[in-house]
Design a protein around this motif. Structure first.
Motif, short mmCIF file in Angstrom:
data_model
loop_
_atom_site.label_atom_id
_atom_site.label_comp_id
_atom_site.label_asym_id
_atom_site.label_seq_id
_atom_site.Cartn_x
_atom_site.Cartn_y
_atom_site.Cartn_z
N UNK A 133 0.84 -1.20 0.00
CA UNK A 133 0.00 0.00 0.00
C UNK A 133 0.88 1.25 0.00
N UNK A 134 1.92 1.26 0.82
CA UNK A 134 2.84 2.41 0.85
C UNK A 134 3.51 2.60 -0.51
N UNK A 135 3.93 1.51 -1.13
CA UNK A 135 4.55 1.60 -2.45
C UNK A 135 3.56 2.13 -3.48
N UNK A 136 2.30 1.72 -3.37
CA UNK A 136 1.26 2.22 -4.30
C UNK A 136 1.00 3.70 -4.10
N UNK A 137 0.99 4.13 -2.86
CA UNK A 137 0.79 5.56 -2.58
C UNK A 137 1.90 6.39 -3.22
N UNK A 138 3.14 5.92 -3.08
CA UNK A 138 4.28 6.63 -3.68
C UNK A 138 4.16 6.63 -5.20
N UNK A 139 3.81 5.46 -5.78
CA UNK A 139 3.67 5.37 -7.24
C UNK A 139 2.53 6.25 -7.75
N UNK A 140 1.40 6.23 -7.05
CA UNK A 140 0.25 7.04 -7.47
C UNK A 140 0.57 8.53 -7.35
N UNK A 141 1.25 8.92 -6.29
CA UNK A 141 1.64 10.33 -6.13
C UNK A 141 2.60 10.75 -7.23
N UNK A 167 3.81 3.41 -15.79
CA UNK A 167 4.63 4.21 -14.87
C UNK A 167 4.38 3.79 -13.42
N UNK A 168 3.12 3.61 -13.08
CA UNK A 168 2.77 3.19 -11.72
C UNK A 168 3.41 1.84 -11.40
N UNK A 169 3.33 0.89 -12.33
CA UNK A 169 3.90 -0.44 -12.10
C UNK A 169 5.41 -0.39 -11.92
N UNK A 170 6.09 0.43 -12.74
CA UNK A 170 7.54 0.53 -12.64
C UNK A 170 7.95 1.14 -11.30
N UNK A 171 7.32 2.25 -10.94
CA UNK A 171 7.65 2.91 -9.67
C UNK A 171 7.32 1.99 -8.50
N UNK A 172 6.18 1.32 -8.57
CA UNK A 172 5.79 0.38 -7.52
C UNK A 172 6.83 -0.73 -7.36
#
Length: 205
Positions: A133-141, A167-172
Motif C-alpha cells: 500500500x505504501x509503495x502504491x501511494x508513492x507510485x500514485x503520487x 509508470x505506476x507499475x515501474x515505480x511500484x
C-alpha cells in the motif's frame, strides 16, 4: 502458502490502484459508459480481497478443506440474498454496492481466517498489506505529479492508461525492491559498522 499470499497481495494492490487512478478512462474504454467509473472507484479497494479470496479458496481445497469453502459460499449466498432484498429496493445502486462490499469482505475474511488456522501461519500485515500500500501511494503520487507536469490528460484515453499504468507499475516495483532489499542492505551495513566499532574498542581495551 506465505509466498502465494504475498505474491497475490503484491500484484492485486497495484492493479486496484490503477483502477482507482483511471476509473473513467477504463469505463469508457471497456463499457463506453463514463458513469461506470464511479462503480469502479467504489469497488477497486475490494479487488485485492477478491484476488486473495480466490487464491485462498484454491489453497483450502488443496488442503482438503472443501467443506469450509462450501460453507462460506452458502453463508455468502444467503447474506447476499437478504441484503439484496433489503437494501437494493430502498437504496438502489448504493445498496448494491453495499451488498458487494459486505459479501466480499465476509467471504475473504472467513477464508483467510480458516487458512491461518489450518496452516498455523500468521497474517503478515507489514509484508502483505502495509508495504504494498505504501509503495502504491508513492507510485500514485508520482504519476499524479508527472501527469500535471507533462499534461498527459490531453492524450487519448488508451495511451493515457498505458503510460500511466506502466509508470505506476515501474515505480511500484522499484519501491518494493528498495523496501525488500534496500532496508536489509542498510540494516546489514549498520550491523557491520557497529560490530567493527565493538571489535576496535575491544582491541584497545
Amino acid at each position: 502458502v506465505r509466498r502465494s499470499l504475498g505474491i497475490t497481495f503484491s500484484l492485486a494492490i497495484p492493479i486496484a490502484a490503477i483502477f482507482m487512478l483511471y476509473p473513467t478512462e477504463l469505463a469508457v474504454l471497456v463499457y463506453d459508459e463514463p458513469e461506470v467509473g464511479a462503480l469502479m472507484t467504489a469497488l477497486a479497494p475490494l479487488m485485492p480481497l477478491m484476488y486473495v479470496e480466490s487464491v485462498v479458496a484454491g489453497i483450502l481445497k488443496g488442503l482438503g478443506e472443501q467443506m469450509s469453502s462450501l460453507r462460506y459460499n452458502i453463508i455468502d449466498s444467503v447474506i447476499r440474498i437478504i441484503l439484496t432484498v433489503v437494501l437494493v429496493p430502498r437504496f438502489g445502486m448504493a445498496g448494491f454496492l453495499a451488498v458487494m462490499v459486505v459479501s466480499n469482505l465476509l467471504t475473504s475474511l472467513l477464508s483467510i481466517a480458516r487458512l491461518m488456522r489450518v496452516t498455523s501461519i500468521k497474517f503478515m500485515w507489514l509484508k502483505w498489506v502495509i508495504e504494498p500500500v505504501c509503495a502504491c501511494v508513492i507510485a500514485a503520487s508520482s504519476i499524479t505529479a508527472v501527469s500535471r507536469i507533462m499534461d498527459i490528460y490531453v492524450m487519448p484515453q488508451l495511451l493515457r492508461i498505458v503510460i500511466g499504468g506502466g509508470f505506476v507499475c515501474v515505480v511500484y516495483a522499484l519501491v518494493m525492491l528498495f523496501i525488500n532489499e534496500g532496508f536489509e542492505y542498510v540494516f546489514d551495513t549498520i550491523c557491520r559498522f557497529s560490530s567493527g566499532l565493538v571489535r576496535r574498542d575491544n582491541k584497545r581495551a
